[in-house]
Enzyme design. Sequence first.
Site, PDB file in Angstrom:
ATOM      1  N   ASP A   1      -4.091  -4.706  -4.335  1.00 52.91           N
ATOM      2  CA  ASP A   1      -3.529  -3.409  -4.731  1.00 52.91           C
ATOM      3  C   ASP A   1      -4.596  -2.494  -5.325  1.00 52.91           C
ATOM      4  OD1 ASP A   1      -1.584  -1.484  -5.183  1.00 52.91           O
ATOM      5  OD2 ASP A   1      -0.226  -2.854  -6.237  1.00 52.91           O
TER       6      ASP A   1
ATOM      7  N   ASP B   1       5.862   2.137  -1.507  1.00 49.39           N
ATOM      8  CA  ASP B   1       6.665   1.497  -2.549  1.00 49.39           C
ATOM      9  C   ASP B   1       8.135   1.844  -2.378  1.00 49.39           C
ATOM     10  OD1 ASP B   1       4.676   0.165  -3.785  1.00 49.39           O
ATOM     11  OD2 ASP B   1       4.509   1.483  -5.526  1.00 49.39           O
TER      12      ASP B   1
HETATM   13  C1  GLA Z   1       2.065  -1.049  -7.133  1.00 51.39           C
HETATM   14  C2  GLA Z   1       2.482  -1.648  -5.817  1.00 51.39           C
HETATM   15  C3  GLA Z   1       3.786  -2.381  -5.992  1.00 51.39           C
HETATM   16  C4  GLA Z   1       3.625  -3.454  -7.040  1.00 51.39           C
HETATM   17  C5  GLA Z   1       3.107  -2.854  -8.339  1.00 51.39           C
HETATM   18  C6  GLA Z   1       2.757  -3.922  -9.330  1.00 51.39           C
HETATM   19  O1  GLA Z   1       2.942  -0.066  -7.541  1.00 51.39           O
HETATM   20  O2  GLA Z   1       2.561  -0.670  -4.835  1.00 51.39           O
HETATM   21  O3  GLA Z   1       4.201  -2.940  -4.770  1.00 51.39           O
HETATM   22  O4  GLA Z   1       2.753  -4.435  -6.572  1.00 51.39           O
HETATM   23  O5  GLA Z   1       1.957  -2.056  -8.127  1.00 51.39           O
HETATM   24  O6  GLA Z   1       2.265  -3.396 -10.505  1.00 51.39           O
END
Ligand code: GLA
Length: 783
Positions: free
Chosen positions: A480, A550
Amino acid sequence: MIKKINSEQDSFLLQTDNTAYAFTIEPSGHPEHLYYGSKIDADALDELFALHQKREFEPGNVIVYSEEHNTTSLEDICLECSGEGHGDVREPFIVLVRADGSRTTDFRYKSYEITDLKPEFDSLPGSYSKDGKVEHLCLTLEEDGMILEVHYYVYPECDVITRSAKLINNSQEEIQLERLLSAQLDLPDHGWAVTAFHGAWAREMDKSTVIPDRGKYIIESRTGCSSNRANPFFMLHRPDTSEDIGAVYGFNLIYSGNHYACAQVSAFFKTRVVQGVNPAGFRCILEPGETFEAPEAVMTYSDYGFSGQSRNMHRFVKEHILRGEWGNKERPVLLNSWEASYFNISESNLVSLAKAGRDLGIELFVMDDGWFGDRNDDFRALGDWDCNPKKLPGGLSRLSKKVTDLGIGFGLWVEPEMVNVNSRLYEAHPDWAMAIPNKLHSEGRHQRILDLSNPEVSDWMIEKMSEVFSSGNITYVKWDMNRIFSDVYSPYLPPKRQGETAHRYMLGLYKVMKALTERFPHILFEGCASGGCRFDLGILCYFPQIWGSDNTDAVCRSHIQEGYSYGYPQCCIGAHVSACPNHQTLRSTPIETRFNIAAFGALGYELNANDMTSDDKEQTRLQITLYKVWRDVLQFGDFYRIRTGENHHQWIAVSEDKSRAVGLFMQELVQPDLQSHRFICKGLDPDRTYRFHNISGKVNIKLFGSLINTMTPIHVRQDGILHNMIARFVKMGGEVEDYTAKGSVLMGAGVALRQQFSGNGYNESVRLFPDFASRMYFIEAVE
Ligand code: GLA
């Protein structure tokens, strides 16, 4: 195929199966672009003469290149790569400042070389071919000891030509490079439309079309990553181009940082398209002997509309971008812990979630954020990549064993590029984070960016992540990156090289990704950046799939994934089924639709599988079983958009041999008293006979609300005990669609689907298709 046409004037013709690209070297030494479009052939320059712009006298108020070439005005010819200062006042391809402060550049033809080799990348990612052979033309231009190489690579079967450039400072002086782009395409006319994909967090890949009739239209990212604000993929097409008919150019860049593309209509109604690293904030010092490499840009052309363009790009991505063990392997169905429990995780609740997932048919369990340091919220601990002993007393090794003992794979989340000020890492190495000394540093998600232009940082990252990935049975990693760049400054680089920071960051990141994917070839890596903030070909060269957004709301996802589909194949788009009401929109959509949309990607789940209703569990079990049977087609099949846009989405994925296909029909809002819909297939073999069918589901009687009273002898209070009892025991069958017809019929007329429910009667042959409903159709050749 690359042809050098021998004559007084060197000319080059690059051919793919269905397209051609031609340019010639003008007597002044400037490469003049002649043509890019559907396939043409020529063996002699004379044959290309028809394409030449005829010039006897220069237009008014322009600069004439030189006395010797007094009909050449660089502003009014199509060029392969233009500088500035000698009269071309359009977007330049290269801009540099010399030691004496002058900025005029004039690179002219020196030599060429044709090879069939494309070296595996060292610093920047790039396209590749499995047998190591790619037709390659290198054009060498020169000015005062500075060498500009322009590289062309041809991928015939995908109708793709890629381009990159390299500047080698063989002069005696230091130069400041302010831009070196990757692609330049000059078209002789105007009236082209640009379709680009802008957006924001949870709203990625929002398609919009502009016709830049005069002046410029710019698609760019200044966020430090390729960004959700503007994806580097875009198209140039005729305004009346449709999904299947009409001229379309597709462009993309194999790069994950700040990018820039511009479509400019000149004073003489020529269109120039350029693409490359964003010059904003960029300045690279090249001392004598130093070189700068620009990333590779991807271009395709199709006469067959947006779908034709997409299929070229998809094929290119699948065959020449995705690589490694997972490149073209079917992706496992995963369950991710994030929306199930956010930061609130422990070994026991993770194992119980994994078990519930396994019982549904999930093949891989992923532990998301929250497992390391004292990471109980997003204010702390990024950088402290050691297990939290309270949450995971047996560490990664015991947890991964418990999960893999269930018969499924185990993976985890990391965000290695970031650090919280509130972390042990920051305490130990404050100078590893980007920040301008003695200035306020603005943060995003309470975190800072580690300075990957510093080799000490990138080396640490490789070692630390290697330690994490080796500390258990780990077969998947979600990588990420959750903030965009601000206050860009490398404490490692000297002041005069600060203009290189953002680009050197990318080189550092690519070094880390290369090392880790080579060390851990069995791990399936999935890229992520707050969802789709770094969805690009640079990442895909290392990580074969990227979390698309997301936002897991099925309605939003239908738009987001449709957006990605213009430039990227389904196998690389991470797509999850989540709980309802949805956590991003509070909208409720049927489980059937959540699955149907996510199934047109690398399917996963992101919900508390223990909390699902027994109906949802049963449906999910069936859906996952179905997905596994059709996964090869859904992830890797040729993708066609049948209907796109506001209310209806119809897609179809067709196996390469055209024997199997899966169609999707999704409706956003129901339109009353409109009972008939058609599903018109694409991509099938017109002469083969197919069976077209759905999987008829069970209908929950509660869908009818108080209408149940029209069928019951006694009054049933909506949502009362009796209503729930009836719903539990009485299941009605859904509509059945089952037809056998030739491909020509399914593609020509299409299937007239069962009548949609419209409030005027119901039996089991009526298609219940309320808001957000969808269906999948399965199409199989019958021999
Ligand atoms: C980001 C990612 C999510 C999740 C969060 C965790 O927002 O896009 O899918 O993994 O971080 O903190």
